[in-house]
Design an enzyme around this catalytic site. Structure first.
Site, PDB file in Angstrom:
ATOM      1  N   GLU A   1       0.782  -1.230   0.000  1.00 49.75           N
ATOM      2  CA  GLU A   1       0.000   0.000   0.000  1.00 49.75           C
ATOM      3  C   GLU A   1       0.820   1.291   0.000  1.00 49.75           C
ATOM      4  O   GLU A   1       0.389   2.281  -0.568  1.00 49.75           O
ATOM      5  CB  GLU A   1      -0.921  -0.002   1.230  1.00 49.75           C
ATOM      6  CG  GLU A   1      -1.970  -1.093   1.233  1.00 49.75           C
ATOM      7  CD  GLU A   1      -3.002  -0.890   0.136  1.00 49.75           C
ATOM      8  OE1 GLU A   1      -3.444   0.259  -0.050  1.00 49.75           O
ATOM      9  OE2 GLU A   1      -3.337  -1.869  -0.547  1.00 49.75           O
TER      10      GLU A   1
ATOM     11  N   SER B   1     -41.696 -36.334  41.478  1.00 48.55           N
ATOM     12  CA  SER B   1     -41.175 -36.670  42.816  1.00 48.55           C
ATOM     13  C   SER B   1     -39.814 -36.067  43.120  1.00 48.55           C
ATOM     14  O   SER B   1     -39.338 -36.164  44.257  1.00 48.55           O
ATOM     15  CB  SER B   1     -41.103 -38.190  42.975  1.00 48.55           C
ATOM     16  OG  SER B   1     -42.403 -38.741  42.962  1.00 48.55           O
TER      17      SER B   1
END
Length: 828
Positions: free
Chosen positions: A90, A487
């Site tokens: 770049e 239960s």
């Protein structure tokens, strides 16, 4: 000559005027574009949207959440190779120019003149600083005015910030495709690596992406991507940043990327991570979750999580297969390329090693199947076509669920499978060994359920299974499904009784009972074995055998308001109606709530708050939440260890149940496992206490139980509740799942007994009647836990007596032969 001087003087004057006019024009142009420039000083306080990362307790990555997949990386942490790659691609003169590369601008201007009228996009000449100005402060508009503003901002940015700061902003902001922003995220997305692990070729490829990430897709545009990558490698060599040998090696390296998932990263942890996501969303909101860069350390133990999922899925599948084979998922045309059509059918992604397949041909002994092809990174269907065989052994379970052959074991593969059937299959194992090339028929179970494993001391959720498949249904049955616990609620009832004067030896009546509900309605609760009653029975045996009539009578005696208070205290229900049926677990609650309640029993009665999160840190590493609120006195030692007192943890948590009561109910539930409805867990071979639960009409089958340092709870049932069968029992379906899980989870744990709190006395009693055993009497007896003043009448104390001091750390093998003198040491 004078005329000549006048002419040159005129030219000089005219030139000076034109020069000054040009300067004035340029100055005016700069002033015009400068007056509306954005405030570049905001870069100083820049906080980019950063992904939130969720980790398991061992530090492994569990999930990531973000709109923009970005991890902010300080420039000091970026390898030189990565920096040089981006500079080569770049802006190789980045550290020399003042923000604008005039040579590059001239080159771009010349190219623009040459291409004028061709409709080609103008060539860029932006430096990295200009790109920072554009990405942070401007738009992507293609115009001279934007380029001028970009250049002006770049020069101002260069004066205000260091080169390293500018480069840091650039490397963390730049979009690199596939939803990845910044180099840290891109490194993970493309190669599943940290930036420090990137090779030259990989770093060069990432550096090639900023200008055109879509055009350099590693699969769709592979050749172009490799060409651009190699261009960056050439620039690295040309600038002297890598050697010729390294460059040559890097150019030859194939471009292979890893399709990294964006959701849960720990196998079997999808329900857990989604629950964490919802928690963070509720605490901090959507923006903080997806952009705040939070670091979340969860309580998940990946090993225990895999065990929980493995055993839960196996239990669901085993039950479902017992109901028979319901047939193919759908039919598929297998002419031509069947793979393309099969790939378009949605398959579950989280049930490995199961794979979707289509039956290609059948015979009595086998069926040839073709597996669903995978998809490449770009979404294209793989061209590979994999096949296998389903043998007769692989379909023997597949009895027809209906029709004339209902319930009959198949004698031919063709009875079960037909060409075009879309099915699931996984590798076939026989006698524990893999049968190469052969597969077993599978079907997605209709039944579902949930499981939670928890640390009873802290409430830390170690594992969570919210259903068979998260991909199939994201509804988390562990936290969102309200079911009847049956239960498994009875220990709460018994705890309230034990806390109010009852003992395990208290005698109750097990016989038919009628409850007048008013308006002519009569409720007649029954035991599971209708017509069979025990008569006089101890509370221990009543819980061990899960006798409903005894529980109802107990609830009548102590009162439903008291039971409701204990249910609320344990967090099982917010408000329990004052109906006796609720003492049998007729209300609805969640697995998470039940496991939390049992954790309080397991830890000696201390309140625990369930949590999936240990700690949350913000993007700067500051802790903004932690679950453990205990006070640690002496933990801070800035000057190091100087023989000061050991640190002390101060626990301010509420005592929701008396510690002695907690041990008594634990002892009763140990009896459930040793010789009751939870007997399947005896195989674990470790101290286990727990309770089964079968809801009304057997629509839900439960087990909740614990060892001294691990609690597990689960239920099995259909999402739209219906009976699992007239003979369905939790002890035969839910308890074996818990057994298989506990076997794995406790495999490396020593058999530590439950801790006996101070004050408890263990007295040998007759198991059937609860009366104190006579001197030397051992047959048909057991050790019952009593609080001070509760023990049965005392026999003469002689060697061979039956009393044990509960303050002992544990019970020695010959503890029941201890010599106890009446009236000494607080013993009975």
């Amino acid at each position: 000559m004078r005329l000549l001087f006048r002419f040159f003087g005129f030219l000089f004057t005219a030139g000076s005027i034109l020069f000054l006019a040009g300067l004035a024009a340029v100055a005016g142009l700069f002033w015009h574009f400068s007056k509306d420039l954005p405030d570049y000083t905001q870069l100083q306080n820049y906080e980019p949207p950063v992904m939130t990362r969720v980790h398991a307790a061992d530090g492994s990555l569990l999930a990531e959440y973000a709109r923009e997949r970005r991890l902010y990386l300080p420039i000091q942490a970026v390898p030189k190779l990565v920096i040089n790659s981006f500079l080569a691609a770049e802006d190789k003169n980045f550290y020399e120019h003042g923000g604008v590369d005039y040579t590059g601008m001239a080159r771009a201007g010349l190219a623009y003149i040459q291409n004028y009228g061709s409709n080609r996009r103008p060539q860029g000449a932006s430096t990295i600083t200009q790109q920072v100005a554009k990405n942070f402060l401007l738009t992507n508009e293609v115009s001279f005015s934007r380029k001028i503003k970009e250049a002006l901002l770049a020069m101002r940015i260069e004066k205000a910030y260091s080169k390293d700061k500018i480069l840091e902003l650039y490397l963390n902001e730049i979009y690199l495709g596939l939803g990845a922003y910044g180099i840290a995220a891109a490194s993970l997305v493309y190669f599943d690596k940290s930036v420090n692990e990137l090779t030259i070729a990989e770093a060069a490829y990432l550096a090639a992406l900023p200008k055109m990430p879509a055009s350099l897709h590693p699969v769709r545009n592979h050749a172009r991507a490799v060409e651009r990558r190699n261009y960056v490698i050439d620039r690295l060599q040309e600038n002297g940043w890598i050697t010729a040998a390294d460059a040559d090696k890097a150019r030859k390296e194939p471009l292979v990327v890893t399709n990294r998932a964006s959701g849960a990263h720990t196998f079997a942890g999808e329900y857990f991570s989604e629950e964490v996501r919802r928690d963070i969303f509720e605490r901090y909101g959507e923006k903080k979750l997806y952009e705040g860069g939070l670091s979340v350390r969860t309580t998940l133990d990946p090993k225990i999580q895999v065990m929980a999922r493995k055993t839960m899925v196996a239990g669901l599948v085993n039950y479902d297969e017992q109901q028979g084979y319901r047939g193919a998922i759908q039919k598929l045309d297998i002419s031509g390329d069947w793979g393309v059509r099969l790939a378009d059918i949605k398959s579950l992604s989280d049930i490995s090693p199961w794979r979707m397949a289509v039956v290609l041909e059948t015979s009595p002994q086998s069926a040839r199947i073709g597996f669903q092809p995978g998809r490449e990174l770009g979404g294209a269907i793989s061209k590979q076509r994999e096949t296998g065989l389903v043998s007769l052994d692989g379909v023997r379970w597949a009895r027809a669920a209906s029709g004339p052959l209902k319930g009959k074991t198949p004698t031919s593969v063709a009875q079960v499978l037909q060409p075009g059937d879309v099915i699931y299959a996984d590798p076939l194992y026989k006698d524990g060994h893999l049968v190469e090339g052969q597969y077993r028929l599978r079907q997605i179970p209709e039944i579902s359920g949930a499981m939670v494993a928890m640390d009873p001391r802290t409430g830390r959720v170690l594992a969570m299974v919210g259903g068979f498949s998260f991909d199939q249904s994201q509804f988390n049955r562990a936290t969102q499904a309200y079911r009847q616990p049956g239960s498994t609620f009875k220990p709460i009832v018994y705890s309230s009784a034990l806390d109010n004067g009852y003992t395990g030896s208290t005698m109750m009546i097990d016989a038919p009972i009628e409850i007048d509900l008013g308006q002519g309605n009569v409720w007649r609760p029954e035991n599971f074995s209708t017509g069979r009653y025990q008569g006089q029975v101890t509370l221990r045996n009543a819980l061990r055998l899960s006798l409903n009539t005894v529980t109802v009578r107990l609830a009548q005696e102590i009162g439903m308001p008291l039971i409701g208070e204990y249910a609320k205290r344990f967090g099982v229900y917010d408000e329990l109606p004052n109906y006796l049926s609720y003492a049998l677990g007729a209300g609805e609650t969640t697995v998470m709530r039940m496991v939390t309640a049992y954790s309080m029993i397991d830890n000696g009665g201390r309140r625990v708050k369930p949590t999936l999160i240990d700690r949350i840190q913000d993007r700067y590493g500051h802790t903004i939440f932690k679950h453990d609120q205990r006070e640690c006195i002496g933990c801070d030692a800035p000057e190091g260890w100087k023989n000061q007192p050991e640190p002390q943890l101060i626990d301010h948590r509420e005592q929701v149940l008396d510690a002695m009561t907690a041990y008594q109910i634990t002892s009763l539930m140990e009896g459930v496992v040793q010789a009751g409805t939870g007997a399947a867990l005896k195989e674990v071979g470790k101290p286990i206490a727990g309770k089964t639960g079968t809801s009304n009409e057997a629509k839900d089958l439960w087990f909740v139980g614990f060892s001294p340092d691990l609690v597990v709870g689960l239920y099995v049932g259909y999402d739209k509740p219906r009976s699992l069968g007239r003979s369905a029992q939790a002890g035969h379906t839910a308890a074996p799942i818990a057994r298989d899980f506990m076997k794995l989870a406790l495999a490396d744990k020593p058999p530590v007994p439950f801790k006996i709190p101070p004050g408890i006395r263990l007295v040998r009693v007759v198991a059937k009647t609860g009366a104190r055993a006579g001197p030397g009497e051992t047959s048909g007896t057991l050790l019952e836990a009593f609080k001070p003043g509760q023990a049965p009448p005392i026999y003469d104390t002689v060697p061979g007596t039956d009393v044990i001091d509960g303050t002992q750390a544990g019970i020695s093998p010959d503890a029941d032969r201890a010599i106890v003198r009446s009236g000494t040491g607080g013993l009975y």
